[in-house]
Design a protein around this motif. Structure first.
Motif, PDB file in Angstrom:
ATOM      1  N   VAL A 181     -26.546   2.291  42.083  1.00 15.10           N
ATOM      2  CA  VAL A 181     -27.063   1.792  43.300  1.00 15.10           C
ATOM      3  C   VAL A 181     -25.975   0.924  44.242  1.00 15.10           C
ATOM      4  O   VAL A 181     -26.211   1.194  45.513  1.00 15.10           O
ATOM      5  CB  VAL A 181     -28.450   0.932  42.899  1.00 15.10           C
ATOM      6  CG1 VAL A 181     -28.828   0.366  44.212  1.00 15.10           C
ATOM      7  CG2 VAL A 181     -29.473   1.779  42.442  1.00 15.10           C
ATOM      8  N   GLY A 182     -25.301   0.487  43.548  1.00 14.99           N
ATOM      9  CA  GLY A 182     -24.342  -0.538  44.551  1.00 14.99           C
ATOM     10  C   GLY A 182     -22.881   0.662  44.771  1.00 14.99           C
ATOM     11  O   GLY A 182     -22.114   0.063  44.950  1.00 14.99           O
ATOM     12  N   GLN A 183     -23.215   1.989  44.789  1.00 13.15           N
ATOM     13  CA  GLN A 183     -22.455   3.007  45.109  1.00 13.15           C
ATOM     14  C   GLN A 183     -20.973   3.077  44.069  1.00 13.15           C
ATOM     15  O   GLN A 183     -20.010   3.248  44.457  1.00 13.15           O
ATOM     16  CB  GLN A 183     -21.722   2.848  46.497  1.00 13.15           C
ATOM     17  CG  GLN A 183     -22.600   2.678  47.562  1.00 13.15           C
ATOM     18  CD  GLN A 183     -23.416   3.865  47.440  1.00 13.15           C
ATOM     19  OE1 GLN A 183     -22.950   5.062  47.993  1.00 13.15           O
ATOM     20  NE2 GLN A 183     -24.870   3.824  47.103  1.00 13.15           N
ATOM     21  N   ILE A 215     -19.241  -1.820  32.011  1.00  9.09           N
ATOM     22  CA  ILE A 215     -19.961  -1.495  33.141  1.00  9.09           C
ATOM     23  C   ILE A 215     -20.206  -2.670  34.203  1.00  9.09           C
ATOM     24  O   ILE A 215     -19.829  -2.242  35.434  1.00  9.09           O
ATOM     25  CB  ILE A 215     -21.534  -0.832  32.788  1.00  9.09           C
ATOM     26  CG1 ILE A 215     -21.452   0.245  31.813  1.00  9.09           C
ATOM     27  CG2 ILE A 215     -22.324  -0.659  33.806  1.00  9.09           C
ATOM     28  CD1 ILE A 215     -22.621   0.436  31.115  1.00  9.09           C
ATOM     29  N   GLY A 216     -20.677  -3.969  33.970  1.00  3.23           N
ATOM     30  CA  GLY A 216     -20.798  -4.843  34.823  1.00  3.23           C
ATOM     31  C   GLY A 216     -19.689  -5.448  35.538  1.00  3.23           C
ATOM     32  O   GLY A 216     -19.931  -5.906  36.374  1.00  3.23           O
ATOM     33  N   SER A 217     -18.186  -5.143  34.842  1.00  2.34           N
ATOM     34  CA  SER A 217     -17.036  -5.627  35.450  1.00  2.34           C
ATOM     35  C   SER A 217     -16.305  -4.617  36.290  1.00  2.34           C
ATOM     36  O   SER A 217     -15.379  -4.797  36.547  1.00  2.34           O
ATOM     37  CB  SER A 217     -16.285  -6.306  34.158  1.00  2.34           C
ATOM     38  OG  SER A 217     -15.678  -5.356  33.593  1.00  2.34           O
ATOM     39  N   ALA A 233     -29.884   2.793  25.419  1.00  2.00           N
ATOM     40  CA  ALA A 233     -30.407   1.348  25.148  1.00  2.00           C
ATOM     41  C   ALA A 233     -30.852   1.032  26.808  1.00  2.00           C
ATOM     42  O   ALA A 233     -30.233   1.432  27.797  1.00  2.00           O
ATOM     43  CB  ALA A 233     -29.197   0.330  24.705  1.00  2.00           C
ATOM     44  N   PRO A 234     -32.067   0.376  26.870  1.00  2.00           N
ATOM     45  CA  PRO A 234     -32.446   0.067  28.203  1.00  2.00           C
ATOM     46  C   PRO A 234     -31.680  -0.877  28.973  1.00  2.00           C
ATOM     47  O   PRO A 234     -31.593  -0.372  30.113  1.00  2.00           O
ATOM     48  CB  PRO A 234     -33.950  -0.686  27.804  1.00  2.00           C
ATOM     49  CG  PRO A 234     -34.399   0.163  26.417  1.00  2.00           C
ATOM     50  CD  PRO A 234     -33.039   0.297  25.634  1.00  2.00           C
ATOM     51  N   GLU A 235     -31.187  -1.803  28.161  1.00  2.00           N
ATOM     52  CA  GLU A 235     -30.283  -2.782  29.094  1.00  2.00           C
ATOM     53  C   GLU A 235     -28.832  -1.953  29.595  1.00  2.00           C
ATOM     54  O   GLU A 235     -28.412  -2.358  30.655  1.00  2.00           O
ATOM     55  CB  GLU A 235     -29.735  -4.054  28.194  1.00  2.00           C
ATOM     56  CG  GLU A 235     -29.220  -3.861  26.851  1.00  2.00           C
ATOM     57  CD  GLU A 235     -30.223  -3.661  25.725  1.00  2.00           C
ATOM     58  OE1 GLU A 235     -31.081  -2.557  25.932  1.00  2.00           O
ATOM     59  OE2 GLU A 235     -30.300  -4.380  25.041  1.00  2.00           O
ATOM     60  N   VAL A 236     -28.415  -1.068  28.737  1.00  2.00           N
ATOM     61  CA  VAL A 236     -27.290  -0.174  29.274  1.00  2.00           C
ATOM     62  C   VAL A 236     -27.504   0.709  30.221  1.00  2.00           C
ATOM     63  O   VAL A 236     -26.858   0.922  31.395  1.00  2.00           O
ATOM     64  CB  VAL A 236     -26.741   0.694  27.879  1.00  2.00           C
ATOM     65  CG1 VAL A 236     -25.513   1.508  28.577  1.00  2.00           C
ATOM     66  CG2 VAL A 236     -26.111  -0.386  27.135  1.00  2.00           C
ATOM     67  N   LEU A 237     -28.878   1.386  30.217  1.00  2.00           N
ATOM     68  CA  LEU A 237     -29.345   2.142  31.336  1.00  2.00           C
ATOM     69  C   LEU A 237     -29.574   1.342  32.486  1.00  2.00           C
ATOM     70  O   LEU A 237     -29.214   1.953  33.532  1.00  2.00           O
ATOM     71  CB  LEU A 237     -30.578   2.993  30.979  1.00  2.00           C
ATOM     72  CG  LEU A 237     -30.541   4.138  29.833  1.00  2.00           C
ATOM     73  CD1 LEU A 237     -31.908   4.551  29.252  1.00  2.00           C
ATOM     74  CD2 LEU A 237     -29.645   5.115  30.311  1.00  2.00           C
ATOM     75  N   GLU A 238     -30.055   0.111  32.607  1.00  2.00           N
ATOM     76  CA  GLU A 238     -30.211  -0.562  33.680  1.00  2.00           C
ATOM     77  C   GLU A 238     -29.077  -0.922  34.196  1.00  2.00           C
ATOM     78  O   GLU A 238     -28.900  -1.020  35.638  1.00  2.00           O
ATOM     79  CB  GLU A 238     -31.108  -1.929  33.323  1.00  2.00           C
ATOM     80  CG  GLU A 238     -31.397  -2.677  34.278  1.00  2.00           C
ATOM     81  CD  GLU A 238     -31.951  -2.522  35.721  1.00  2.00           C
ATOM     82  OE1 GLU A 238     -31.580  -2.679  36.971  1.00  2.00           O
ATOM     83  OE2 GLU A 238     -32.558  -1.402  35.650  1.00  2.00           O
ATOM     84  N   ALA A 239     -28.012  -1.288  33.613  1.00  2.00           N
ATOM     85  CA  ALA A 239     -26.482  -1.786  34.072  1.00  2.00           C
ATOM     86  C   ALA A 239     -25.896  -0.395  34.671  1.00  2.00           C
ATOM     87  O   ALA A 239     -25.417  -0.760  35.807  1.00  2.00           O
ATOM     88  CB  ALA A 239     -25.472  -2.210  32.895  1.00  2.00           C
TER      89      ALA A 239
END
Length: 286
Positions: free
Chosen positions: A182-184, A149-151, A170-176
């Protein structure tokens, strides 16, 4: 690269900010390490890190006023590239627990139990460079998902049976996923069983209803497609996390495998075209 520049960053961050004893901050490895340093426009040191002879990344530090601006990412990429140049197949590190997600975005997976180092809780992590990294635990699965997700650049594809409880909730996956949206960034999700996550109130559905233009769900209905046993995440920058059996988290991941990521995306797109939109996931009024 002089010792005063390293001290300016490391003693500010580790000794004065985090309370690490000065005697523990400097060791016999420093003269034998490959060091990288980041500077501001005036040439002042603002971040640093090192690569030790035992193929370990460490002493990653960025001055407080420069955090969240990509300095740490640039330092870590430089250290990973140096490892590649040296022909090292694997790198390891000890991550402070709050930084696990940062290292996961660059392909590092946790292994072993957490431990105390200099009075701070740490997690051992490692990455095979440009090779498939085995995923064998929930912690590693979450890190693998964070990496893909992050890359991602603009598009993420997720092939799942029922939104993978224990992983995609998982909270950290949902946040990612939220940050990506949000970054489109666009996320497309194929499901075998859309009813179960709806019945169990999956938080990913709730997130998608808040950002409906960035998430799209489709349900797989063709019998041949329904027999597919695997699950995966893939992005548009050559990253993937593949699980041979969808009901298990064990699998493999790599953030630098464009051919494999394209193969998964081709498979995904073909099924996507013959699947139905999950209109039942739309929030009222959307």
């Amino acid at each position: 690269m002089g010792l005063p520049d390293l001290r300016a960053v490391r003693e500010t961050v580790f000794v004065r900010e985090q309370g690490v004893p000065l005697a523990l901050e400097w060791d016999e490895l420093d003269p034998h390490c490959h060091h990288v340093i980041a500077r501001d426009g005036n040439g002042n040191p603002i971040g640093t890190g090192r690569l030790t002879p035992d193929r370990s990344i460490g002493r990653m530090a960025v001055l407080a006023e420069w955090r969240g601006r990509g300095v740490g990412d640039a330092l870590l990429r430089a250290l990973i590239d140096r490892g590649r140049d040296l022909g090292w197949p694997e790198l390891s590190l000890h991550a402070q627990v709050q930084a696990i997600g940062f290292y996961a975005r660059h392909g590092f997976l946790p292994h072993g139990e957490r431990f105390q180092e200099a009075g701070i809780e740490h997690q051992a992590m490692r990455a095979l460079l440009d090779a498939d990294n085995p995923v064998g635990s929930r912690a590693a699965a979450i890190a693998a998902a964070l990496g893909v997700i992050g890359s991602a650049r603009r598009q993420l594809t997720i092939y799942s049976r029922e939104l993978d409880p224990g992983l995609l909730d998982a909270p950290e996956v949902l946040e990612a996923l939220r940050r990506f949206a949000v970054g489109q960034g666009e996320t497309r999700i194929l499901l075998h069983d859309p009813a179960t996550p709806q019945r169990t109130l999956s938080p990913l559905i709730t997130l998608s209803q808040r950002l409906p233009s960035m998430f799209a769900f489709r349900a797989i209905e063709e019998p041949g497609d329904q027999s597919y046993p695997s699950a995966y995440l893939a992005n548009d920058r050559g990253g993937y996390y593949f699980r041979p059996l969808a009901g298990r988290l064990e699998g493999e991941t790599c953030l630098h495998a464009p051919a494999r990521a394209r193969q998964l995306k081709t498979t995904f797109d073909a099924v996507w075209e013959r699947s139905r939109p999950c209109t039942e996931y739309r929030a009222l009024g959307i």
